[in-house]
Design a protein around this motif. Structure first.
Motif, PDB file in Angstrom:
ATOM      1  N   VAL A  45       0.865  -1.180   0.000  1.00  0.00           N
ATOM      2  CA  VAL A  45       0.000   0.000   0.000  1.00  0.00           C
ATOM      3  C   VAL A  45       0.902   1.229   0.000  1.00  0.00           C
ATOM      4  N   GLU A 104      -3.242   4.362   7.200  1.00  0.00           N
ATOM      5  CA  GLU A 104      -4.666   4.045   7.375  1.00  0.00           C
ATOM      6  C   GLU A 104      -5.495   4.697   6.265  1.00  0.00           C
ATOM      7  N   ARG A 107      -4.932   2.731   3.092  1.00  0.00           N
ATOM      8  CA  ARG A 107      -5.622   1.434   3.139  1.00  0.00           C
ATOM      9  C   ARG A 107      -7.110   1.598   2.906  1.00  0.00           C
ATOM     10  N   GLU A 108      -7.706   2.616   3.505  1.00  0.00           N
ATOM     11  CA  GLU A 108      -9.139   2.885   3.314  1.00  0.00           C
ATOM     12  C   GLU A 108      -9.434   3.226   1.850  1.00  0.00           C
ATOM     13  N   LYS A 110      -7.785   2.257  -0.722  1.00  0.00           N
ATOM     14  CA  LYS A 110      -7.586   1.061  -1.535  1.00  0.00           C
ATOM     15  C   LYS A 110      -8.802   0.145  -1.489  1.00  0.00           C
ATOM     16  N   LYS A 111      -9.559   0.174  -0.386  1.00  0.00           N
ATOM     17  CA  LYS A 111     -10.769  -0.649  -0.231  1.00  0.00           C
ATOM     18  C   LYS A 111     -11.895  -0.214  -1.161  1.00  0.00           C
TER      19      LYS A 111
END
Length: 112
Positions: A45, A104, A107-108, A110-111
């Motif tokens: 990420v 964080e 990552r969010e 990427k979701k």
């Protein structure tokens, strides 16, 4: 990552190496040459970058922009990355705190 036509500098390489070393507490942090600069990754990420001139940036959410501007951070063009301030670079605690937030946020994103 870099400015259009910008060339990768020794400063960019050194900054990327320093940033990766400083963020090892996050686990598995590595850099990769990209577009005249470096992308900084944790578990595949990308959450930080270093431009071709050697300026480091962390990923940020829209909700963080006002506070980042107030702290003196500068946005990286149209990308959702904001510069790492001198006070963050000189404080391990601040640097790691901002890095965790950036990771964080990335990552969010990427979701989605």
């Amino acid at each position: 990552m870099g400015e259009k036509g910008g060339k990768l500098t020794g400063e960019a390489s050194a900054t990327a190496e320093e940033l990766v070393d400083a963020l090892q507490e996050l686990g598995g942090v590595a850099s990769k040459k990209m577009f005249g600069g470096y992308g900084v990754f944790c578990d595949d990420v990308m959450f930080a970058l270093v431009d071709s001139a050697g300026t480091p940036f962390f990923r940020a959410s829209d909700d963080q922009v006002e506070a980042l501007e107030a702290s003196g951070a500068v946005g990286h063009g149209r990308m959702p990355y904001w510069s790492i301030t001198d006070s963050e670079r000189t404080s391990e605690e601040r640097l790691l705190g901002r890095a965790r937030e950036a990771l964080e946020t990335a990552r969010e994103a990427k979701k989605k």
